[in-house]
Design a protein around this motif. Structure first.
Motif, PDB file in Angstrom:
ATOM      1  N   CYS A   1      18.439 -27.321 -25.305  1.00 44.04           N
ATOM      2  CA  CYS A   1      18.097 -25.377 -24.689  1.00 44.04           C
ATOM      3  C   CYS A   1      18.859 -24.511 -24.972  1.00 44.04           C
ATOM      4  CB  CYS A   1      17.353 -25.860 -22.989  1.00 44.04           C
ATOM      5  SG  CYS A   1      15.986 -26.363 -22.159  1.00 44.04           S
ATOM      6  N   ARG A   2      19.826 -24.950 -25.797  1.00 38.84           N
ATOM      7  CA  ARG A   2      20.682 -24.283 -25.886  1.00 38.84           C
ATOM      8  C   ARG A   2      20.305 -22.869 -26.959  1.00 38.84           C
ATOM      9  NH1 ARG A   2      25.667 -28.098 -24.947  1.00 38.84           N
ATOM     10  NH2 ARG A   2      24.696 -29.020 -22.657  1.00 38.84           N
ATOM     11  N   ALA A   3      21.306 -21.771 -27.740  1.00 38.15           N
ATOM     12  CA  ALA A   3      20.512 -21.436 -28.681  1.00 38.15           C
ATOM     13  C   ALA A   3      21.487 -22.234 -30.044  1.00 38.15           C
ATOM     14  CB  ALA A   3      21.610 -20.384 -28.594  1.00 38.15           C
ATOM     15  N   PRO A   4      20.532 -22.321 -30.654  1.00 40.08           N
ATOM     16  CA  PRO A   4      21.187 -22.991 -32.423  1.00 40.08           C
ATOM     17  C   PRO A   4      22.857 -22.343 -32.725  1.00 40.08           C
ATOM     18  CG  PRO A   4      19.338 -21.885 -32.686  1.00 40.08           C
ATOM     19  CD  PRO A   4      19.367 -21.268 -31.220  1.00 40.08           C
TER      20      PRO A   4
ATOM     21  N   ILE B   1      15.321 -12.720 -24.660  1.00 40.01           N
ATOM     22  CA  ILE B   1      15.357 -11.915 -23.664  1.00 40.01           C
ATOM     23  C   ILE B   1      13.559 -11.024 -23.676  1.00 40.01           C
ATOM     24  CG2 ILE B   1      15.461  -9.378 -23.599  1.00 40.01           C
ATOM     25  CD1 ILE B   1      18.366 -10.463 -24.987  1.00 40.01           C
ATOM     26  N   ILE B   2      13.302 -11.187 -24.506  1.00 41.95           N
ATOM     27  CA  ILE B   2      11.355 -10.966 -24.832  1.00 41.95           C
ATOM     28  C   ILE B   2      10.869 -11.523 -23.307  1.00 41.95           C
ATOM     29  CG2 ILE B   2       9.861 -10.274 -26.070  1.00 41.95           C
ATOM     30  CD1 ILE B   2      11.530 -10.001 -28.638  1.00 41.95           C
TER      31      ILE B   2
ATOM     32  N   GLN C   1      15.757 -13.039 -20.346  1.00 37.65           N
ATOM     33  CA  GLN C   1      17.534 -13.631 -19.719  1.00 37.65           C
ATOM     34  C   GLN C   1      17.628 -13.661 -21.470  1.00 37.65           C
ATOM     35  OE1 GLN C   1      18.821 -14.352 -17.057  1.00 37.65           O
ATOM     36  NE2 GLN C   1      17.300 -14.058 -15.796  1.00 37.65           N
ATOM     37  N   LYS C   2      18.801 -13.979 -20.903  1.00 39.20           N
ATOM     38  CA  LYS C   2      19.917 -14.089 -22.714  1.00 39.20           C
ATOM     39  C   LYS C   2      19.801 -15.143 -22.537  1.00 39.20           C
ATOM     40  CE  LYS C   2      22.439 -10.265 -22.531  1.00 39.20           C
ATOM     41  NZ  LYS C   2      23.949  -9.534 -22.692  1.00 39.20           N
ATOM     42  N   SER C   3      19.450 -16.087 -22.111  1.00 41.69           N
ATOM     43  CA  SER C   3      19.770 -17.350 -22.557  1.00 41.69           C
ATOM     44  C   SER C   3      18.788 -18.988 -21.482  1.00 41.69           C
ATOM     45  CB  SER C   3      20.671 -18.626 -22.733  1.00 41.69           C
ATOM     46  OG  SER C   3      21.433 -18.127 -21.114  1.00 41.69           O
ATOM     47  N   LEU C   4      18.908 -19.567 -21.658  1.00 41.84           N
ATOM     48  CA  LEU C   4      18.157 -20.387 -21.138  1.00 41.84           C
ATOM     49  C   LEU C   4      18.430 -21.218 -19.900  1.00 41.84           C
ATOM     50  CD1 LEU C   4      15.219 -22.248 -23.213  1.00 41.84           C
ATOM     51  CD2 LEU C   4      14.523 -20.329 -21.835  1.00 41.84           C
TER      52      LEU C   4
END
Length: 223
Positions: A18-21, A35-36, A40-43
């Motif tokens: 669930c985190r950004a690569p 964001i779209i 949110q900027k993350s999960l």
């Protein structure tokens, strides 16, 4: 610190999927998609879907989808008017020209997709968050998470394309006018549109940032 028995990670964090690569470009793309899709900027808000914050987030998302559907409906009605009518004063606004008409058709198609997908997302989102266990979200594999985010972002992406193409269609129709006043108004409108875009990006970047500490720069004065 409590540990999730299923994923083996602390309960205060979301799993790795669930985190950004780690790759900078993929990280930026994932952040933009979040964001779209979920505003949110993350999960990170997926770490606990049973608290009050999650319920507030669901309420915000439902309200956003509803507003998006209303806006898409307005864009759809406007493009329908352009596609089905003849300009009353053609030398002022010739929106029946080939290029302008083409962009209006693209705008109509994108707005229609936004309305249809937005209605589907709203119904399924409300039903799922009310009747299903949302704790399973953070245990999905990466490709399913990306697919879910793309599905949630689809109405907003279509609406953005529809709005942009409608603006371009009107801009072309007015810019090709024989009236100099209309041309000037069109250029000013385009400048205002671009300025608003730049201002939106700037405001988004500065809001929520760390405050600048100016105490070191203040020089004491004698009264």
């Amino acid at each position: 610190m409590s540990v999730n028995s299923t994923s083996g990670v602390p309960a205060s964090e979301v799993p790795e999927n669930c985190r950004a690569p780690n790759h900078p470009i993929l990280r930026l793309a994932f952040k933009l998609l979040c964001i779209i899709a979920v505003s949110q900027k993350s999960l990170d808000h997926w770490k606990d879907t049973k608290n009050k914050e999650w319920k507030e987030h669901v309420s915000v998302m439902v309200n956003r989808f509803q507003n998006s559907n209303i806006t898409a409906g307005l864009v759809l009605a406007t493009t329908t008017l352009f596609l089905s009518s003849v300009p009353p004063i053609e030398h002022l606004m010739a929106y029946n020209s080939s290029i302008s008409y083409l962009f209006a058709m693209i705008s109509f198609s994108a707005a229609l997709l936004s309305v249809i997908s937005g209605a589907a997302v709203l119904v399924i989102y409300e039903t799922s968050t009310s009747n299903k266990d949302m704790e399973t979200l953070k245990h999905m594999p990466r490709h399913q998470i990306v697919a879910l985010l793309l599905w949630l972002a689809y109405p907003s992406i279509c609406l953005s394309v529809a709005t942009f193409c409608l603006f371009v269609s009107i801009f072309i129709a007015c810019f090709w006018s024989d009236n100099i006043v209309v041309n000037i108004i069109t250029i000013l409108g385009c400048v205002a549109f671009l300025a608003n875009g730049v201002l939106t990006i700037y405001v988004y970047c500065i809001v929520g940032g760390k405050p600048v500490d100016d105490k070191k720069n203040i020089t004491p004065t004698n009264c």
